[in-house]
Design a protein around this motif. Structure first.
Motif: not given
Length: 250
Positions: A100, A104, A155, A159
């Motif tokens: 992840r 991002v 993104a 996050y």
């Protein structure tokens, strides 16, 4: 030249959004965590009256120290609260390898590239040094800026949604052996990113609006042309203010 208001808004908002997103990308304050330094158990500091080197604090008072941990996309920092002791290092370990986090990073880099390209196209399309703006090129730049804003928003959403899980072992939850009471929350860079992304979308949308060509009345002297040089001698048009004359001839 009288630049349309939508172009002015787009050419101002797009670079501003780019600066904010870039600032968020390079700063290590996407999330913050606090943890008190534990003094019990193996590996704890000795409780003596000798001062710790470089801290100016007694070792016996270390149990009251508060550690501030911050993570960004490419850098992490650790600081002792109410002191100047701070150490930063490139992201590493499970946090760096988290898919992840990598996603991002890729989305933010793509967003910065698209926004920069869109600003260049929009600057060429506005063409402040000529009378006629290139609306198609300016609108293409606006489309790239909108896509850049959407990428950065995606993104930031990924996050934020996984804020407390990034780099953490699912079996341990939000705790770790080194920081047993770590509490994680969003930090300032995340808010800069949200603001910059929204400004990018607004600026790109304003540039897209400029793609629509204005409807110009037919010239009495040249009915087949919406705006010909002879119009300047037509009583119907020459009697109008100069600004209105430009708006119907652009």
């Amino acid at each position: 030249m009288h630049t349309p208001a939508s172009m002015v808004m787009g050419i101002v908002f797009a670079p501003l959004g780019l600066v904010l997103v870039f600032t968020a990308a390079i700063t290590p304050q996407w999330r913050e965590g606090q943890a008190r330094l534990g003094m019990t158990g193996p590996g704890s500091y000795p409780r003596s009256g000798v001062k710790s080197q470089g801290t100016g604090l007694r070792a016996g008072s270390l149990e009251a120290l508060l550690l501030l941990r911050s993570d960004g996309l490419w850098e992490s920092c650790l600081q002792v609260a109410q002191s100047e002791l701070k150490h930063c290092w490139p992201v590493a370990g499970s946090y760096q390898k988290d898919p992840r986090v990598r996603l991002v990073q890729g989305l933010v880099l793509s967003s910065l590239f698209l926004c920069g390209t869109g600003i260049v196209l929009a600057s060429i399309g506005v063409r402040c040094w000529t009378d006629l703006p290139l609306r198609g090129i300016a609108a293409t730049g606006g489309l790239l800026v909108v896509l850049a804003g959407l990428l950065s928003l995606t993104a930031l959403g990924v996050y934020t949604h996984n804020l407390g899980k990034l780099g953490m072992d699912p079996r341990q939850g939000n705790t770790s052996p080194r920081f047993p009471h770590l509490s994680i929350r969003p930090a300032g860079s995340l808010y800069f990113g949200w603001l910059g992304s929204c400004i990018q979308v607004l600026g790109g949308t304003a540039l897209l609006i400029s793609f629509k060509q204005p409807r110009c009345p037919a010239c009495p002297a040249c009915p087949e042309l919406p705006a010909c040089p002879v119009c300047h001698s037509c009583p119907e048009i020459s009697s109008k203010p100069e600004t209105e004359l430009y708006e119907v001839s652009c």
